[in-house]
Design an enzyme around this catalytic site. Structure first.
Site, PDB file in Angstrom:
ATOM      1  N   PRO A 216       3.542  -9.048  20.189  1.00 50.34           N
ATOM      2  CA  PRO A 216       3.999  -7.845  20.881  1.00 50.34           C
ATOM      3  C   PRO A 216       3.899  -6.662  19.912  1.00 50.34           C
ATOM      4  O   PRO A 216       4.747  -6.511  19.023  1.00 50.34           O
ATOM      5  CB  PRO A 216       5.465  -8.166  21.225  1.00 50.34           C
ATOM      6  CG  PRO A 216       5.872  -9.198  20.220  1.00 50.34           C
ATOM      7  CD  PRO A 216       4.656  -9.934  19.791  1.00 50.34           C
ATOM      8  N   ASP A 388       4.359  -6.106  14.171  1.00 48.90           N
ATOM      9  CA  ASP A 388       4.634  -7.265  15.017  1.00 48.90           C
ATOM     10  C   ASP A 388       6.123  -7.208  15.356  1.00 48.90           C
ATOM     11  O   ASP A 388       6.969  -7.454  14.503  1.00 48.90           O
ATOM     12  CB  ASP A 388       4.289  -8.549  14.249  1.00 48.90           C
ATOM     13  CG  ASP A 388       4.515  -9.805  15.074  1.00 48.90           C
ATOM     14  OD1 ASP A 388       5.225  -9.738  16.100  1.00 48.90           O
ATOM     15  OD2 ASP A 388       3.990 -10.878  14.684  1.00 48.90           O
ATOM     16  N   HIS A 389       6.439  -6.894  16.621  1.00 43.81           N
ATOM     17  CA  HIS A 389       7.836  -6.667  16.988  1.00 43.81           C
ATOM     18  C   HIS A 389       8.663  -7.952  17.027  1.00 43.81           C
ATOM     19  O   HIS A 389       9.888  -7.897  17.210  1.00 43.81           O
ATOM     20  CB  HIS A 389       7.917  -5.962  18.349  1.00 43.81           C
ATOM     21  CG  HIS A 389       9.013  -4.936  18.417  1.00 43.81           C
ATOM     22  ND1 HIS A 389      10.199  -5.058  17.721  1.00 43.81           N
ATOM     23  CD2 HIS A 389       9.107  -3.758  19.093  1.00 43.81           C
ATOM     24  CE1 HIS A 389      10.966  -4.017  17.978  1.00 43.81           C
ATOM     25  NE2 HIS A 389      10.325  -3.207  18.797  1.00 43.81           N
ATOM     26  N   ARG A 390       8.031  -9.100  16.857  1.00 48.10           N
ATOM     27  CA  ARG A 390       8.797 -10.338  16.715  1.00 48.10           C
ATOM     28  C   ARG A 390       9.474 -10.402  15.357  1.00 48.10           C
ATOM     29  O   ARG A 390      10.512 -11.055  15.193  1.00 48.10           O
ATOM     30  CB  ARG A 390       7.873 -11.555  16.873  1.00 48.10           C
ATOM     31  CG  ARG A 390       7.182 -11.676  18.226  1.00 48.10           C
ATOM     32  CD  ARG A 390       6.170 -12.802  18.212  1.00 48.10           C
ATOM     33  NE  ARG A 390       5.153 -12.624  17.176  1.00 48.10           N
ATOM     34  CZ  ARG A 390       4.196 -13.514  16.905  1.00 48.10           C
ATOM     35  NH1 ARG A 390       4.138 -14.649  17.580  1.00 48.10           N
ATOM     36  NH2 ARG A 390       3.307 -13.270  15.956  1.00 48.10           N
ATOM     37  N   LEU A 392       9.404  -7.417  12.945  1.00 48.12           N
ATOM     38  CA  LEU A 392       9.800  -6.115  12.408  1.00 48.12           C
ATOM     39  C   LEU A 392      10.301  -5.210  13.527  1.00 48.12           C
ATOM     40  O   LEU A 392       9.789  -5.262  14.651  1.00 48.12           O
ATOM     41  CB  LEU A 392       8.618  -5.444  11.698  1.00 48.12           C
ATOM     42  CG  LEU A 392       8.041  -6.177  10.485  1.00 48.12           C
ATOM     43  CD1 LEU A 392       6.750  -5.490  10.036  1.00 48.12           C
ATOM     44  CD2 LEU A 392       9.050  -6.231   9.349  1.00 48.12           C
TER      45      LEU A 392
END
Length: 416
Positions: A216, A388-390, A392
């Protein structure tokens, strides 16, 4: 006895290679050390040389085929010598008889599925066989191939099509639940050219698709006043005689900033987060055939001179296809610079397993007002950081970008 030419393992993680081009052809004389073919592994083209004197008796793997490590490529021996010998059962697609293919096709579907599920292997099928299956409407997921390493050949598909035609009416109905994937279904127009997706472009396509679908992503842009940086670059040239590129200074500043922000250096491995110990900068290099990312290891420990030299050396050898397999692996953060193309902002795709990538954009002039309301000109550059929103959050990356901006706006601090 004829000698087998096998797919070499060029790197610990290599599982297969693609036959790019045969330099020698069947019947050609071959000496030890002669280059007989080129293969593509990951994103590099490598030469395969002969270990024996003789004649190239038979080519087994065709150009464009993906062959597993230790898979059979060809035979070298003396003129007229028979090939295969004791290893005939593992011979190429072309040497499997129609009778053997028919026997393979007769294996019950359930048994074939269980074998595939037990070893976890993906379906191996030659390009010609895949096209034939699509044309004839054959579901090849349950076929045990008669080719090398279980590869499904065109003869296997033809035999399966014949068996399907002669089978009771209920059998095709059961198989219809898993139709063969369509290939080449796009309608062509006059003048169109069809080019096989292979080699580096194939690898880039697969990795970018995987990154886009698994991560994501969020891209955050920040504007940097690089007026002082450009003056600093000119000063370095005047005082040292060395011409550092803007990219050299950005890489040096990024490496320093990453050491101050270790939270940026993480990777996701299943259900674990790996905190990376090294600042290994991946540096995207555009080639005619695609994109490759050589790695500057421990970049934060290098002087500006050493980092600049490493960047130039890696970029040069990448363009000449002279990188070693380990020189484009192990990055913990990537920098992609499109500034030289005039790009003002973009959304770089993360180079897995990194958690972020920094996009460097073009420098351009901009008018602004000083504290007294007077108009002045400055040079600005935008940085586009995809995260990477998983792993950060936006605020974490924003703090990294702000500190990187401060370094670039006060360039003397880059070297301190």
């Amino acid at each position: 006895m004829a000698f087998e030419v096998l797919m070499p393992q060029l790197g610990l993680t290599m599982e297969e290679g693609t036959v790019s081009q045969w330099i020698k052809h069947e019947g050609d004389e071959v000496k030890t050390g002669d280059v007989i073919l080129e293969i593509t592994t990951d994103k590099l083209t490598n030469e395969v040389t002969s270990e024996h004197d003789g004649v190239l008796l038979k080519i087994v793997a065709q150009e464009g085929e993906d062959i597993p490590v230790k898979g059979l490529l060809a035979y070298i021996g003396q003129p007229g010598e028979a090939v295969g010998g004791a290893s005939a059962p593992a011979a190429a697609d072309s040497v499997a008889s129609a009778a053997e293919a028919a026997a393979v096709a007769a294996v019950p579907a359930a048994a074939a599925v269980s074998v595939a599920a037990a070893n976890g292997a993906r379906i191996r099928i030659s390009p010609l066989a895949r096209k034939t299956a699509a044309k004839l409407g054959v579901d090849y997921s349950n076929i045990a191939g008669s080719g090398s390493f279980g590869r499904i050949t065109q003869k296997d598909i033809l035999a399966a099509a014949e068996a399907q035609k002669n089978a009771p009416a209920a059998a095709p109905a059961a198989a219809a639940s898993a139709p063969a994937p369509k290939a080449g279904s796009l309608e062509l127009m006059e003048g169109d050219t069809v080019i096989k997706l292979a080699g580096m472009r194939k690898v880039v396509s697969q990795r970018m698709w995987a990154s886009h679908n698994e991560i994501p992503p969020v891209t955050q842009n920040i504007k940097v006043d690089v007026t002082a940086l450009m003056k600093f670059r000119k000063m370095l040239l005047a005082e040292t005689g060395k011409k550092y590129s803007v990219n050299d200074l950005v890489l040096k500043a990024t490496a320093k900033c990453l050491r101050q922000h270790p939270e940026m250096l993480v990777s996701l491995d299943g259900d674990q987060i790996i905190q990376r110990a090294h600042v290994n900068l991946g540096m995207a290099v555009a080639l005619d055939a695609g994109l490759i990312v050589p790695v500057i290891r421990d970049a934060d420990k290098l002087s500006l001179d050493a980092l600049s030299a490493a960047a130039k050396d890696l970029a040069s050898r990448a363009k000449e296809n002279k990188l070693g397999a380990d020189e484009y692996k192990g990055s913990t953060f990537t920098v992609s610079n499109l500034g030289m193309f005039g790009i003002e902002t973009f959304t770089p795709i993360i180079n897995q397993p990194d958690a972020a990538i920094l996009g460097v954009c073009a420098i351009h002039d901009e008018l602004d007002l000083d504290g007294e309301g007077k108009l002045f000109k400055k040079q600005v550059m935008r940085l586009s950081c995809t995260l990477d929103h998983r792993l950060l959050d936006g605020s974490v990356v924003a703090k990294f970008e702000m500190d990187l901006r401060d370094l670039l706006e006060k360039p003397m601090s880059i070297l301190l």
